[in-house]
Scaffold this motif. Structure first.
Motif, mmCIF file in Angstrom:
data_model
loop_
_atom_site.group_PDB
_atom_site.id
_atom_site.type_symbol
_atom_site.label_atom_id
_atom_site.label_comp_id
_atom_site.label_asym_id
_atom_site.label_seq_id
_atom_site.Cartn_x
_atom_site.Cartn_y
_atom_site.Cartn_z
ATOM 1 N N LYS A 1 -1.787 16.986 0.562
ATOM 2 C CA LYS A 1 -2.088 17.717 2.037
ATOM 3 C C LYS A 1 -3.441 17.104 2.665
ATOM 4 O O LYS A 1 -3.676 16.985 3.861
ATOM 5 C CB LYS A 1 -2.595 19.367 1.627
ATOM 6 C CG LYS A 1 -2.643 20.021 2.951
ATOM 7 C CD LYS A 1 -2.396 21.619 2.862
ATOM 8 C CE LYS A 1 -2.589 22.394 4.012
ATOM 9 N NZ LYS A 1 -2.215 23.585 3.918
ATOM 10 N N GLN A 2 -4.267 16.654 1.791
ATOM 11 C CA GLN A 2 -5.509 15.864 2.273
ATOM 12 C C GLN A 2 -5.359 14.694 3.009
ATOM 13 O O GLN A 2 -5.652 14.270 4.050
ATOM 14 C CB GLN A 2 -6.468 15.477 1.111
ATOM 15 C CG GLN A 2 -7.244 16.638 0.567
ATOM 16 C CD GLN A 2 -8.088 16.288 -0.518
ATOM 17 O OE1 GLN A 2 -7.836 15.173 -1.082
ATOM 18 N NE2 GLN A 2 -8.859 17.182 -0.865
ATOM 19 N N GLN A 3 -4.113 13.924 2.392
ATOM 20 C CA GLN A 3 -3.538 12.686 3.042
ATOM 21 C C GLN A 3 -2.769 12.759 4.159
ATOM 22 O O GLN A 3 -3.024 12.064 5.271
ATOM 23 C CB GLN A 3 -2.805 11.605 1.933
ATOM 24 C CG GLN A 3 -2.179 10.507 2.439
ATOM 25 C CD GLN A 3 -3.326 9.352 2.656
ATOM 26 O OE1 GLN A 3 -4.309 9.555 2.258
ATOM 27 N NE2 GLN A 3 -2.907 8.359 3.412
ATOM 28 N N ARG B 1 -4.604 5.693 -5.133
ATOM 29 C CA ARG B 1 -4.361 7.210 -4.755
ATOM 30 C C ARG B 1 -3.545 6.926 -3.750
ATOM 31 O O ARG B 1 -2.324 7.840 -3.287
ATOM 32 C CB ARG B 1 -5.769 7.949 -4.446
ATOM 33 C CG ARG B 1 -5.408 9.164 -4.320
ATOM 34 C CD ARG B 1 -6.636 10.032 -4.091
ATOM 35 N NE ARG B 1 -7.064 9.496 -2.846
ATOM 36 C CZ ARG B 1 -7.038 9.801 -1.554
ATOM 37 N NH1 ARG B 1 -6.068 10.851 -1.542
ATOM 38 N NH2 ARG B 1 -7.757 9.577 -0.670
ATOM 39 N N LYS B 2 -3.823 6.091 -2.531
ATOM 40 C CA LYS B 2 -3.152 6.190 -1.128
ATOM 41 C C LYS B 2 -1.749 5.560 -1.404
ATOM 42 O O LYS B 2 -0.820 6.199 -0.802
ATOM 43 C CB LYS B 2 -3.730 5.224 -0.604
ATOM 44 C CG LYS B 2 -5.263 6.002 0.393
ATOM 45 C CD LYS B 2 -6.039 5.354 1.306
ATOM 46 C CE LYS B 2 -7.176 5.980 1.921
ATOM 47 N NZ LYS B 2 -6.794 7.069 2.776
ATOM 48 N N TYR C 1 4.446 13.030 11.823
ATOM 49 C CA TYR C 1 3.165 12.031 11.062
ATOM 50 C C TYR C 1 3.641 10.775 11.652
ATOM 51 O O TYR C 1 2.607 10.002 12.115
ATOM 52 C CB TYR C 1 3.389 12.137 9.795
ATOM 53 C CG TYR C 1 1.837 11.170 9.167
ATOM 54 C CD1 TYR C 1 0.971 11.703 8.865
ATOM 55 C CD2 TYR C 1 2.345 10.021 8.706
ATOM 56 C CE1 TYR C 1 -0.138 11.068 8.332
ATOM 57 C CE2 TYR C 1 1.508 9.275 8.175
ATOM 58 C CZ TYR C 1 0.203 9.575 8.049
ATOM 59 O OH TYR C 1 -0.795 8.956 7.444
ATOM 60 N N SER D 1 2.006 20.178 3.764
ATOM 61 C CA SER D 1 2.297 20.344 2.489
ATOM 62 C C SER D 1 3.684 19.328 1.986
ATOM 63 O O SER D 1 4.315 19.029 3.082
ATOM 64 C CB SER D 1 2.854 21.805 2.092
ATOM 65 O OG SER D 1 4.163 22.124 2.590
ATOM 66 N N LYS E 1 -2.636 19.265 -3.409
ATOM 67 C CA LYS E 1 -4.072 19.046 -2.837
ATOM 68 C C LYS E 1 -4.160 17.678 -2.302
ATOM 69 O O LYS E 1 -4.613 17.547 -1.261
ATOM 70 C CB LYS E 1 -5.116 19.507 -3.921
ATOM 71 C CG LYS E 1 -6.540 19.251 -3.350
ATOM 72 C CD LYS E 1 -7.691 19.618 -4.326
ATOM 73 C CE LYS E 1 -9.012 19.546 -3.726
ATOM 74 N NZ LYS E 1 -10.131 19.697 -4.801
ATOM 75 N N ALA E 2 -3.780 16.722 -2.999
ATOM 76 C CA ALA E 2 -3.997 15.355 -2.397
ATOM 77 C C ALA E 2 -3.059 14.976 -1.369
ATOM 78 O O ALA E 2 -3.384 14.294 -0.248
ATOM 79 C CB ALA E 2 -3.770 14.302 -3.577
ATOM 80 N N ALA F 1 -1.917 16.037 6.082
ATOM 81 C CA ALA F 1 -2.260 17.277 6.736
ATOM 82 C C ALA F 1 -1.025 18.259 6.933
ATOM 83 O O ALA F 1 -0.994 18.781 7.481
ATOM 84 C CB ALA F 1 -2.711 17.084 7.901
ATOM 85 N N ASP G 1 -9.251 4.682 -4.818
ATOM 86 C CA ASP G 1 -8.901 5.095 -3.823
ATOM 87 C C ASP G 1 -7.572 4.464 -2.848
ATOM 88 O O ASP G 1 -6.608 5.295 -2.642
ATOM 89 C CB ASP G 1 -9.818 5.143 -2.502
ATOM 90 C CG ASP G 1 -9.842 6.237 -1.152
ATOM 91 O OD1 ASP G 1 -9.099 7.155 -1.690
ATOM 92 O OD2 ASP G 1 -10.152 5.830 -0.248
#
Length: 321
Positions: free
Chosen positions: A118-120, A79-80, A136, A124, A115-116, A122, A76
């Motif tokens: 947008k998850q991180q 990924r971040k 942000y 595109s 996808k990743a 919020a 994780d």
């Protein structure tokens, strides 16, 4: 180790919390090396087994110890970091296609990246590139994202806790000079999960230790190093190195790293605390010649003058467009 500090804490409370940095024991030193490997290889596939082996651990023990240090699993955390690198490139490399950025940051497909991302964040990647990054930075990270104030004494916390005020247009830009800086070798302490006042007081404590224990004289340069865009990294994910050069350090637990040589946009200061954000907004975002180089870190150098006041410079790594 993480510390969440309220703005209404007094100097004593902040100082007490901040004096609990991540100590660079042998175990932590190995994990710090793995974290650096993740940053250097952000676009490459790194299996958990390989990361564990590089730190001389089994996969199970490596992931457990990594979680204890950072609060995240190794997978994780990587990924971040990849997503923050992508966010950084989307802001500063407007002519590079999103799909290329996704590939360079280690995502197997554009769909997986979308996808990743947008998850991180919020939003595109396109919305981010079109200016969403600013909202942000202001709403999700805020003023704690700026690490320029890291040596204030406990009785000067009002400087650190003050909200960001944009400079008069052009007032910072006219002071910035692009310089070719040499490589510098540091003995450093890594602070993970600290920012704002806690980080400032912790780094001030590091300076005090070098002066009282190692005999660092007045005028000794100290360096703060941040390997990612400060505006996109929340407090929980801060990874910040603070070190010294030119001093024989007695503490064997301190790490060693080399700050890379290269072109940096520098802002000299004396008895004031300018912020990286002002350099971005008043100079970098308006540049037609230079852009940020994401492969090298943000750097601040500080030292005391003969009167005990702080002076030094901020440095943004840059490359020609």
């Amino acid at each position: 180790m993480r510390h969440s500090l309220s703005p209404d804490l007094d100097g004593t409370a902040v100082a007490a919390a901040a004096r609990q940095p991540v100590k660079a024991t042998s175990r932590v030193s190995r994990l710090c090396e793995v974290m650096d490997l993740m940053l250097d290889s952000v676009g490459d596939p790194l299996a958990l087994e390989s990361l564990a082996a590089s730190a001389s651990y089994s996969s199970f023990h490596f992931d457990r110890i990594f979680r204890e240090l950072t609060g995240f699993s190794a997978v994780d955390y990587q990924r971040k970091r990849r997503l923050r690198r992508a966010a950084h490139l989307l802001r500063h490399e407007p002519d590079v296609a999103v799909v290329r950025i996704a590939q360079d940051c280690g995502f197997p497909s554009n769909a997986a990246f979308a996808k990743a991302f947008k998850q991180q964040f919020a939003m595109s990647a396109k919305a981010w590139r079109d200016g969403g990054w600013r909202a942000y930075m202001d709403q999700q990270v805020g003023r704690e994202s700026d690490v320029s104030f890291f040596v204030a004494e406990p009785d000067k916390l009002d400087v650190i806790l003050a909200p960001y005020i944009a400079p008069e247009p052009g007032s910072i830009a006219r002071r910035i000079a692009v310089r070719s800086l040499p490589a510098v070798t540091l003995r450093y302490q890594r602070f993970f999960g600290q920012s704002g006042a806690a980080l400032s007081i912790a780094c001030n404590g590091f300076i005090g230790d070098r002066e009282s224990i190692d005999g660092a004289p007045c005028g000794t340069p100290f360096y703060g190093v941040f390997d990612e865009d400060p505006g996109f990294t929340g407090e929980r994910e801060y990874c910040y190195d603070f070190g010294v050069t030119g001093v024989e350090v007695a503490d064997p637990n301190l790490g060693m790293r080399v700050l890379p040589a290269g072109d940096y946009a520098t802002l000299d200061f004396h008895a004031e605390w300018p912020r990286f954000r002002s350099m971005y907004e008043d100079w970098l975002d308006k540049q037609t010649v230079w852009r940020l180089d994401s492969t090298r870190p943000h750097i601040q150098a500080v030292q005391r003058d003969a009167a005990g006041q702080w002076q030094g410079w901020l440095a943004l790594p840059v490359k020609r467009r």
